[in-house]
Enzyme design. Structure first.
Site, PDB file in Angstrom:
ATOM      1  N   TYR A  54       0.917  -1.014  -0.010  1.00 41.57           N
ATOM      2  CA  TYR A  54      -0.019   0.064   0.012  1.00 41.57           C
ATOM      3  C   TYR A  54       0.815   1.263   0.085  1.00 41.57           C
ATOM      4  O   TYR A  54       1.642   1.607   0.833  1.00 41.57           O
ATOM      5  CB  TYR A  54      -0.951   0.234   1.273  1.00 41.57           C
ATOM      6  CG  TYR A  54      -1.809  -1.250   1.132  1.00 41.57           C
ATOM      7  CD1 TYR A  54      -2.197  -2.056   0.065  1.00 41.57           C
ATOM      8  CD2 TYR A  54      -2.561  -1.560   2.300  1.00 41.57           C
ATOM      9  CE1 TYR A  54      -2.800  -3.133   0.200  1.00 41.57           C
ATOM     10  CE2 TYR A  54      -3.392  -2.714   2.659  1.00 41.57           C
ATOM     11  CZ  TYR A  54      -3.520  -3.646   1.570  1.00 41.57           C
ATOM     12  OH  TYR A  54      -4.371  -4.458   1.656  1.00 41.57           O
ATOM     13  N   GLN A 164      -7.390 -13.741   4.572  1.00 48.09           N
ATOM     14  CA  GLN A 164      -7.827 -12.390   4.099  1.00 48.09           C
ATOM     15  C   GLN A 164      -8.560 -12.349   2.906  1.00 48.09           C
ATOM     16  O   GLN A 164      -7.713 -12.504   2.018  1.00 48.09           O
ATOM     17  CB  GLN A 164      -7.081 -11.137   4.307  1.00 48.09           C
ATOM     18  CG  GLN A 164      -7.808  -9.938   4.306  1.00 48.09           C
ATOM     19  CD  GLN A 164      -6.663  -8.700   4.745  1.00 48.09           C
ATOM     20  OE1 GLN A 164      -6.632  -8.093   3.850  1.00 48.09           O
ATOM     21  NE2 GLN A 164      -6.095  -8.752   5.623  1.00 48.09           N
ATOM     22  N   LEU A 195     -17.061  -2.541   1.866  1.00 51.13           N
ATOM     23  CA  LEU A 195     -17.834  -1.899   1.132  1.00 51.13           C
ATOM     24  C   LEU A 195     -17.835  -1.886  -0.254  1.00 51.13           C
ATOM     25  O   LEU A 195     -18.305  -0.827  -0.853  1.00 51.13           O
ATOM     26  CB  LEU A 195     -17.642  -0.247   1.797  1.00 51.13           C
ATOM     27  CG  LEU A 195     -18.085  -0.175   3.535  1.00 51.13           C
ATOM     28  CD1 LEU A 195     -17.461   1.128   3.779  1.00 51.13           C
ATOM     29  CD2 LEU A 195     -19.184  -0.612   3.867  1.00 51.13           C
TER      30      LEU A 195
HETATM   31  N1  LIG Z   1      -5.902  -8.472   0.939  1.00 50.20           N
HETATM   32  C1  LIG Z   1      -5.938  -7.819  -0.077  1.00 50.20           C
HETATM   33  O1  LIG Z   1      -5.736  -8.297  -1.097  1.00 50.20           O
HETATM   34  C2  LIG Z   1      -6.824  -6.575   0.326  1.00 50.20           C
HETATM   35  C3  LIG Z   1      -7.414  -6.012  -1.004  1.00 50.20           C
HETATM   36  C4  LIG Z   1      -8.267  -5.020  -0.745  1.00 50.20           C
HETATM   37  C5  LIG Z   1      -8.290  -4.503   0.539  1.00 50.20           C
HETATM   38  N2  LIG Z   1      -7.715  -5.062   1.501  1.00 50.20           N
HETATM   39  C6  LIG Z   1      -7.565  -4.162   2.764  1.00 50.20           C
HETATM   40  O2  LIG Z   1      -9.005  -4.048   3.310  1.00 50.20           O
HETATM   41  C7  LIG Z   1      -9.230  -2.777   3.585  1.00 50.20           C
HETATM   42  C8  LIG Z   1     -10.847  -2.337   3.210  1.00 50.20           C
HETATM   43  O3  LIG Z   1     -10.877  -2.432   1.950  1.00 50.20           O
HETATM   44  P1  LIG Z   1     -11.100  -1.554   0.779  1.00 50.20           P
HETATM   45  O4  LIG Z   1     -10.183  -0.124   1.328  1.00 50.20           O
HETATM   46  O5  LIG Z   1     -10.644  -1.797  -0.352  1.00 50.20           O
HETATM   47  O6  LIG Z   1     -12.431  -0.943   0.608  1.00 50.20           O
HETATM   48  P2  LIG Z   1     -13.688  -0.765   1.500  1.00 50.20           P
HETATM   49  O7  LIG Z   1     -13.171  -0.490   3.083  1.00 50.20           O
HETATM   50  O8  LIG Z   1     -14.646  -1.345   1.076  1.00 50.20           O
HETATM   51  O9  LIG Z   1     -14.147   0.927   1.058  1.00 50.20           O
HETATM   52  C9  LIG Z   1     -13.258   2.081   1.337  1.00 50.20           C
HETATM   53  C10 LIG Z   1     -13.966   3.107   0.698  1.00 50.20           C
HETATM   54  O10 LIG Z   1     -15.341   3.361   1.131  1.00 50.20           O
HETATM   55  C11 LIG Z   1     -15.360   4.811   1.981  1.00 50.20           C
HETATM   56  N3  LIG Z   1     -16.180   4.675   3.270  1.00 50.20           N
HETATM   57  C12 LIG Z   1     -15.526   4.052   4.435  1.00 50.20           C
HETATM   58  N4  LIG Z   1     -16.455   4.006   5.301  1.00 50.20           N
HETATM   59  C13 LIG Z   1     -17.678   4.770   4.650  1.00 50.20           C
HETATM   60  C14 LIG Z   1     -18.886   5.114   5.101  1.00 50.20           C
HETATM   61  N5  LIG Z   1     -19.238   4.845   6.398  1.00 50.20           N
HETATM   62  N6  LIG Z   1     -19.710   5.812   4.450  1.00 50.20           N
HETATM   63  C15 LIG Z   1     -19.348   6.090   3.126  1.00 50.20           C
HETATM   64  N7  LIG Z   1     -18.157   5.841   2.744  1.00 50.20           N
HETATM   65  C16 LIG Z   1     -17.374   4.985   3.626  1.00 50.20           C
HETATM   66  C17 LIG Z   1     -14.091   5.277   2.099  1.00 50.20           C
HETATM   67  O11 LIG Z   1     -14.011   6.465   2.049  1.00 50.20           O
HETATM   68  P3  LIG Z   1     -13.065   7.687   2.942  1.00 50.20           P
HETATM   69  O12 LIG Z   1     -11.813   7.100   3.071  1.00 50.20           O
HETATM   70  O13 LIG Z   1     -13.386   8.994   2.254  1.00 50.20           O
HETATM   71  O14 LIG Z   1     -13.715   7.544   4.222  1.00 50.20           O
HETATM   72  C18 LIG Z   1     -13.374   4.684   0.912  1.00 50.20           C
HETATM   73  O15 LIG Z   1     -13.430   5.317  -0.313  1.00 50.20           O
HETATM   74  C19 LIG Z   1      -8.167  -2.135   2.878  1.00 50.20           C
HETATM   75  O16 LIG Z   1      -8.018  -0.795   3.090  1.00 50.20           O
HETATM   76  C20 LIG Z   1      -7.101  -3.092   3.043  1.00 50.20           C
HETATM   77  O17 LIG Z   1      -6.639  -2.652   4.179  1.00 50.20           O
HETATM   78  C21 LIG Z   1      -6.918  -6.051   1.333  1.00 50.20           C
END
Ligand SMILES: NC(=O)c1ccc[n+]([C@@H]2O[C@H](COP(=O)([O-])OP(=O)(O)OC[C@H]3O[C@@H](n4cnc5c(N)ncnc54)[C@H](OP(=O)(O)O)[C@@H]3O)[C@@H](O)[C@H]2O)c1
Length: 278
Positions: A54, A164, A195
């Site tokens: 990241y 994960q 999300l």
């Molecule tokens: N192992 C893997 O391959 C892998 C792949 C993807 C992700 N991950 C991990 O999983 C975590 C979460 O997944 P992700 O970042 O892909 O996506 P996510 O958590 O599904 O979504 C993040 C997005 O949703 C928004 N958001 C968060 N809370 C919200 C709310 N209450 N209301 C409206 N919008 C909201 C955030 O905006 P703001 O930031 O503006 O609040 C951001 O744009 C990652 O950060 C990472 O640590 C792991």
């Protein structure tokens, strides 16, 4: 905070944590990201998920700033790139991550996805890091059924403390096989992109349930996941109001009729599917 017990011990970890993908990429925003993570910690979301990938280390640096002075409160998760996951490469990558995070140990170190390095070699590398006290547990990410089966058959493979994977209302494939498989073996599933990176929040069915309950749409999406043990949910939020809404998901119990309504809008799988990845 509700907790879940890790396999092979009595250590408990929070079921709702903090994601960090995208943090540390726009330097000017580090202060806001640190504030968001600190608020999450204050609210009890003390599991922090990051990776060397990241922001090419930028996210780990942001996390390092956020946890400075409060390392002992945090269950810290990071991930090694598959191309680094050799015996020597894993040790070197871990050392770099520890430096960026400003700590001497990771609580959980994951293989980010399956690559070309033999799994047995990565397991040995993780075991050596454990013996040296650099990591407390190890696990995997983006491992489907075949990968988990292979892992389980290897010496030391059952030491894996988590898998994960992508899991949310619009990505329910793992319910067919992987989730029950993990549940049976008490391996926690860490639901990433809960999300769907924000896209899920535009789904009308979800908005309708949220509006009726007078809660945020994200709260419903996360509460749905939190009701499906052994799942650990790691939403990423840089916006302080989002952090608060996400924490509130723990206080929302969805009724039987609401769950049925969500099942109609986001159908559970009726056959095995390859694991999806983002
Ligand atoms: N192992 C893997 O391959 C892998 C792949 C993807 C992700 N991950 C991990 O999983 C975590 C979460 O997944 P992700 O970042 O892909 O996506 P996510 O958590 O599904 O979504 C993040 C997005 O949703 C928004 N958001 C968060 N809370 C919200 C709310 N209450 N209301 C409206 N919008 C909201 C955030 O905006 P703001 O930031 O503006 O609040 C951001 O744009 C990652 O950060 C990472 O640590 C792991």
């Amino acid at each position: 905070m509700r907790c879940l017990r890790l396999p092979g011990g009595d250590e408990e970890v929070p079921v709702l944590g903090l994601g960090t993908w995208g943090m540390g990429e726009a330097r000017g925003r580090d202060i806001d990201m640190v504030a968001a993570l600190r608020l999450g910690l204050d609210l009890g979301m003390t599991l922090v998920d990051t990776a060397e990938m990241y922001g090419e280390g930028g996210a780990e640096e942001v996390v390092g700033k956020a946890i400075a002075g409060r390392r002992d409160e945090v269950f810290l998760v990071s991930k090694v790139y598959p191309h680094n996951a050799t015996r020597r490469g894993t040790a070197a990558a871990c050392e770099r991550s520890l430096k960026r995070l400003g700590t001497d140990r990771l609580d959980l170190y994951l293989l980010h996805w399956r690559g070309d390095v033999p799994l047995a070699e990565t397991i040995e590398a993780f075991a050596a890091l454990r013996r040296d006290g650099k990591i407390r547990r190890w696990g995997v990410s983006n491992f489907g059924m075949a990968d988990m089966g292979e892992l389980w058959a290897l010496p030391g493979g059952t030491e894996c403390a988590a898998n994960q994977v992508l899991y949310n209302l619009s990505r329910r494939g793992i319910e067919w096989d992987l989730l029950p498989w993990c549940r049976e073996r008490r391996v926690p599933v860490m639901a990433y992109s809960p999300l769907e990176q924000g896209r899920l929040l535009r789904q009308r069915a979800l908005g309708k349930v949220a509006a009726r309950r007078g809660v945020a749409t994200a709260q419903v999406a996360l509460a749905w996941l939190l009701a499906r043990p052994p799942v650990i949910v790691i939403p990423k939020a840089g916006d302080l109001s989002h952090v608060r809404e996400n924490r509130a998901a723990l206080d929302l119990a969805l009724a039987h009729e609401e769950l049925a309504e969500l099942d109609r809008a986001f159908a559970p799988p009726n056959h095995a599917k390859p694991l999806e990845m983002l």
